[in-house]
Design an enzyme around this catalytic site. Structure first.
Site, short mmCIF file in Angstrom:
data_model
loop_
_atom_site.label_atom_id
_atom_site.label_comp_id
_atom_site.label_asym_id
_atom_site.label_seq_id
_atom_site.Cartn_x
_atom_site.Cartn_y
_atom_site.Cartn_z
N LYS A 87 43.21 2.99 18.08
CA LYS A 87 42.55 3.88 19.05
C LYS A 87 43.54 4.53 20.02
CE LYS A 87 37.74 2.53 19.00
NZ LYS A 87 37.68 1.35 18.10
N GLU A 109 33.72 7.45 27.40
CA GLU A 109 32.61 6.52 27.18
C GLU A 109 33.16 5.35 26.40
OE1 GLU A 109 33.38 8.79 25.01
OE2 GLU A 109 33.35 7.55 23.21
N SER A 373 43.13 -1.90 10.91
CA SER A 373 43.05 -0.94 12.02
C SER A 373 43.33 -1.58 13.36
CB SER A 373 41.67 -0.27 12.02
OG SER A 373 40.65 -1.25 12.04
C1 LIG Z 1 36.85 1.06 17.17
C2 LIG Z 1 37.44 0.39 16.03
C3 LIG Z 1 37.10 0.73 14.70
C4 LIG Z 1 36.04 1.71 14.37
O1 LIG Z 1 36.29 3.03 14.77
P1 LIG Z 1 36.72 4.15 13.74
O2 LIG Z 1 36.60 5.39 14.53
O3 LIG Z 1 35.74 4.11 12.59
O4 LIG Z 1 38.10 3.88 13.28
C5 LIG Z 1 37.78 0.11 13.67
N1 LIG Z 1 38.71 -0.83 13.91
C6 LIG Z 1 39.06 -1.19 15.16
C7 LIG Z 1 40.11 -2.23 15.34
C8 LIG Z 1 38.45 -0.60 16.26
O5 LIG Z 1 38.79 -0.97 17.51
#
Ligand SMILES: *Cc1c(COP(=O)(O)O)cnc(C)c1O
Length: 411
Positions: A87, A109, A373
């Site tokens: 993010k 938000e 992610s």
């Molecule tokens: C917020 C988040 C997501 C989901 O958001 P996307 O916009 O779909 O990437 C996925 N993995 C992590 C670690 C997050 O913090």
């Protein structure tokens, strides 16, 4: 890849009240002007290297692959980015753009708080005041993230309208922006919302895919997997591979099962086309067209909508969608911790679970890449509670007792 006037096929668009047209047009113009500018790019690149910690590594998961007995699994360790997830790529990109536009204030938000933390951190780094709208229910549930945001100097505003969750926080942020846009940037957290946000967020997250291409330029990938909440980590990774001969697999939250309200599966199950919060896409809606309740063990995947570009790529068949349950997610988290010494965020562990399912069906010479992610430190209050309830309860009780004890001593 960019949208046509904000549309990806029939999805996307800019369905907003008149008061938000000017700020969105101004933002679109500014993005097209500053993003290609070498001065902007070199400043962003410097922040990526010095502050975010890019490039994030790709791990060849030998022991996991060996145990599953099929394809080689590679893991993009996006969770090693500063603040623990992808993010920050978007938050920093937009915060820098806002500064170049002469904006002196950032609003955002947040639901679970991850986007709020990334935004607050980026604003601290760039010296921009930051206000984060968060549903009152989420403020209570997500205390560790509220703590971090405040540590970064952000003002966290609890929203008390409606269901006091993310939806209401978005509405409150939009209300603020309509009145304040001349000096304020609204920093949206995923590849969704009204144009130009889906294009802009994809571009800021596309660094994930570009790095993987470079890092695995000698490897022929057969499949690439990413979890899908709003869709930003997935589209950022997939965007570098859309024109290549490789399966792209988006993984949604199967939650506790297939019943309406028990999951957040928009693409393979309950999703219906609708227009919600400024854009057209698939949403989980009830028979009256109202946004339905969702559930996932991971707070980042329980959103009722999906970004319009992924909706388009899913409908056209270019991106395949699968879902995995809460239980499969926890099992995947344990598996990669034990075999590789890495702890996936619960969101990312959905992609890990889909990789565990896929790998044994592929030959040994096949290669798949899964995007971690985020890292799982942030989820310890959920994972420890689920995996070791008794020990975790004892720990929390003794922590609470030690706070009471300290209060007694210091008045
Ligand atoms: C917020 C988040 C997501 C989901 O958001 P996307 O916009 O779909 O990437 C996925 N993995 C992590 C670690 C997050 O913090």
């Amino acid at each position: 890849m960019p949208s046509r006037n904000g549309y990806f096929g029939e999805f996307g668009g800019r369905y907003v009240a008149e008061v938000l047209r000017r700020p969105l047009e101004e933002l679109e113009e500014a993005f097209h002007r500053f993003y290609p500018d070498p001065a902007f790019q070199s400043e962003l690149e410097r922040l990526r290297v010095e502050y975010i910690g890019r490039p994030t590594p790709v791990l060849r998961a030998h022991r996991a692959s060996e145990e599953l007995g099929g394809a080689n699994i590679y893991v993009k360790l996006e969770g090693l980015a500063n603040t623990g997830a992808h993010k920050i790529n978007n938050a920093m990109g937009q915060a820098l753009l806002a500064r170049m536009m002469g904006k002196t204030r950032i609003i955002a938000e947040t639901g679970a708080g991850q986007h709020g933390v990334a935004t607050a951190a980026a604003c601290a780094r760039l010296g921009l005041p930051c206000r984060v709208y968060m549903g009152e229910v989420d403020v209570r549930r997500q205390r560790p993230n509220v703590f971090l945001m405040e540590l970064f100097g952000a003002e966290v505003v609890p929203v008390t309208s409606g269901t006091r969750t993310l939806k209401d926080a978005v509405n409150e942020a939009l209300r603020d922006w309509a009145a304040s846009w001349e000096n304020t940037h609204y920093l949206l957290g995923s590849a969704l919302g009204p144009a130009p946000f889906p294009d802009m967020v994809r571009e800021f997250q596309s660094v994930i895919g570009r790095e993987v291409r470079e890092q695995l330029r000698d490897v022929k990938l057969d499949a690439i997997l990413a979890c899908v909440g709003g869709g930003s980590n997935a589209i950022g990774l997939f965007s570098a591979f859309v024109d290549e001969d490789v399966r792209l697999i988006g993984v949604e939250a199967g939650g506790r099962g297939p019943q309406l309200g028990e999951n957040a599966v928009r693409m393979t199950q309950a999703g219906r086309v609708g227009i919600v919060q400024g854009y057209k896409s698939y949403f989980i809606l009830d028979d009256d067209g109202q946004v339905e309740r969702t559930h996932s063990v991971s707070a980042g995947l329980d959103y009722a909508g999906i970004g319009p570009e992924l909706a388009f790529l899913g409908k056209s068949g270019r991106v395949e969608f699968q879902s995995v349950t809460d239980q499969e997610t926890l099992d995947a988290l344990k598996f990669f911790a034990r075999t590789e010494g890495i702890v996936f965020a619960l969101e990312s562990a959905h992609a890990g679970a889909a990789a565990i399912r896929l790998a044994p069906h592929l030959p040994r010479k096949a290669n798949i890449l899964v995007n971690m992610s985020g890292r799982g430190d942030k989820d310890i209050f959920i994972t420890a509670k689920a995996l070791q309830p008794q020990q975790w309860r004892d720990f929390l009780l003794s922590e609470a007792a030690s706070i009471s004890e300290a209060e007694k001593h210091h008045g």
